[in-house]
Design a protein around this motif. Sequence first.
Motif, PDB file in Angstrom:
ATOM      1  N   SER A  21       0.828  -1.211   0.000  1.00 42.99           N
ATOM      2  CA  SER A  21       0.000   0.000   0.000  1.00 42.99           C
ATOM      3  C   SER A  21       0.860   1.257   0.000  1.00 42.99           C
ATOM      4  N   ARG A  22       1.967   1.236   0.725  1.00 47.15           N
ATOM      5  CA  ARG A  22       2.867   2.397   0.711  1.00 47.15           C
ATOM      6  C   ARG A  22       3.490   2.588  -0.660  1.00 47.15           C
ATOM      7  N   LYS A  23       3.892   1.476  -1.286  1.00 44.48           N
ATOM      8  CA  LYS A  23       4.515   1.566  -2.613  1.00 44.48           C
ATOM      9  C   LYS A  23       3.510   2.073  -3.644  1.00 44.48           C
ATOM     10  N   LEU A  24       2.246   1.663  -3.526  1.00 42.74           N
ATOM     11  CA  LEU A  24       1.232   2.095  -4.485  1.00 42.74           C
ATOM     12  C   LEU A  24       0.871   3.567  -4.340  1.00 42.74           C
ATOM     13  N   MET A  25       1.256   4.192  -3.246  1.00 43.19           N
ATOM     14  CA  MET A  25       1.029   5.635  -3.099  1.00 43.19           C
ATOM     15  C   MET A  25       2.054   6.430  -3.901  1.00 43.19           C
ATOM     16  N   ASP A  26       3.110   5.779  -4.359  1.00 39.65           N
ATOM     17  CA  ASP A  26       4.151   6.424  -5.164  1.00 39.65           C
ATOM     18  C   ASP A  26       3.677   6.477  -6.622  1.00 39.65           C
ATOM     19  N   ALA A  27       3.430   7.667  -7.115  1.00 39.75           N
ATOM     20  CA  ALA A  27       2.898   7.834  -8.469  1.00 39.75           C
ATOM     21  C   ALA A  27       3.831   7.239  -9.518  1.00 39.75           C
ATOM     22  N   ARG A  28       5.129   7.368  -9.330  1.00 37.99           N
ATOM     23  CA  ARG A  28       6.080   6.813 -10.309  1.00 37.99           C
ATOM     24  C   ARG A  28       5.983   5.291 -10.368  1.00 37.99           C
ATOM     25  N   PHE A  29       5.839   4.656  -9.199  1.00 39.92           N
ATOM     26  CA  PHE A  29       5.718   3.200  -9.185  1.00 39.92           C
ATOM     27  C   PHE A  29       4.422   2.774  -9.868  1.00 39.92           C
ATOM     28  N   GLU A  31       2.796   4.298 -12.160  1.00 36.86           N
ATOM     29  CA  GLU A  31       2.944   4.520 -13.597  1.00 36.86           C
ATOM     30  C   GLU A  31       3.754   3.387 -14.228  1.00 36.86           C
ATOM     31  N   ARG A  32       4.847   3.011 -13.585  1.00 31.08           N
ATOM     32  CA  ARG A  32       5.667   1.916 -14.115  1.00 31.08           C
ATOM     33  C   ARG A  32       4.878   0.613 -14.139  1.00 31.08           C
ATOM     34  N   LEU A  33       4.076   0.394 -13.113  1.00 25.83           N
ATOM     35  CA  LEU A  33       3.258  -0.814 -13.048  1.00 25.83           C
ATOM     36  C   LEU A  33       2.224  -0.829 -14.171  1.00 25.83           C
ATOM     37  N   LEU A  34       1.565   0.287 -14.376  1.00 25.77           N
ATOM     38  CA  LEU A  34       0.547   0.377 -15.430  1.00 25.77           C
ATOM     39  C   LEU A  34       1.151   0.289 -16.826  1.00 25.77           C
ATOM     40  N   ALA A  40       4.626 -10.566 -17.657  1.00 20.54           N
ATOM     41  CA  ALA A  40       5.850 -11.140 -17.093  1.00 20.54           C
ATOM     42  C   ALA A  40       6.689 -10.089 -16.370  1.00 20.54           C
ATOM     43  N   ALA A  41       6.514  -8.816 -16.703  1.00 21.98           N
ATOM     44  CA  ALA A  41       7.301  -7.745 -16.087  1.00 21.98           C
ATOM     45  C   ALA A  41       6.765  -7.354 -14.709  1.00 21.98           C
ATOM     46  N   VAL A  42       5.523  -7.644 -14.442  1.00 17.24           N
ATOM     47  CA  VAL A  42       4.884  -7.220 -13.188  1.00 17.24           C
ATOM     48  C   VAL A  42       5.550  -7.834 -11.946  1.00 17.24           C
ATOM     49  N   PRO A  43       5.835  -9.130 -11.913  1.00 12.20           N
ATOM     50  CA  PRO A  43       6.498  -9.671 -10.716  1.00 12.20           C
ATOM     51  C   PRO A  43       7.843  -8.999 -10.415  1.00 12.20           C
ATOM     52  N   GLY A  44       8.560  -8.603 -11.434  1.00 15.05           N
ATOM     53  CA  GLY A  44       9.822  -7.899 -11.228  1.00 15.05           C
ATOM     54  C   GLY A  44       9.606  -6.567 -10.533  1.00 15.05           C
ATOM     55  N   LEU A  45       8.575  -5.862 -10.939  1.00 18.07           N
ATOM     56  CA  LEU A  45       8.248  -4.592 -10.285  1.00 18.07           C
ATOM     57  C   LEU A  45       7.800  -4.809  -8.858  1.00 18.07           C
ATOM     58  N   LEU A  46       6.969  -5.811  -8.659  1.00 12.22           N
ATOM     59  CA  LEU A  46       6.494  -6.082  -7.305  1.00 12.22           C
ATOM     60  C   LEU A  46       7.633  -6.569  -6.407  1.00 12.22           C
TER      61      LEU A  46
END
Length: 50
Positions: A21-29, A31-34, A40-46
């Motif tokens: 939840s803290r990480k999802l408050m970061d707009a840059r994160f 944006e990168r997730l979206l 396949a790239a999503v687990p790397g971001l998480l």
Amino acid sequence: MIAVAEAAAGDEHLRILALLSRKLMDARFRERLLEAPDRAAVPGLLGEIR
């Protein structure tokens, strides 16, 4: 789904949810997730969540 080892099953999922939840408050994160090029790239971001 959040999977944790049985030995850490007590409240580890709550710690992970708090970090997420803290990480999802970061707009840059967010944006990168979206803008992840594929699923396949999503687990790397998480994996950045610690």
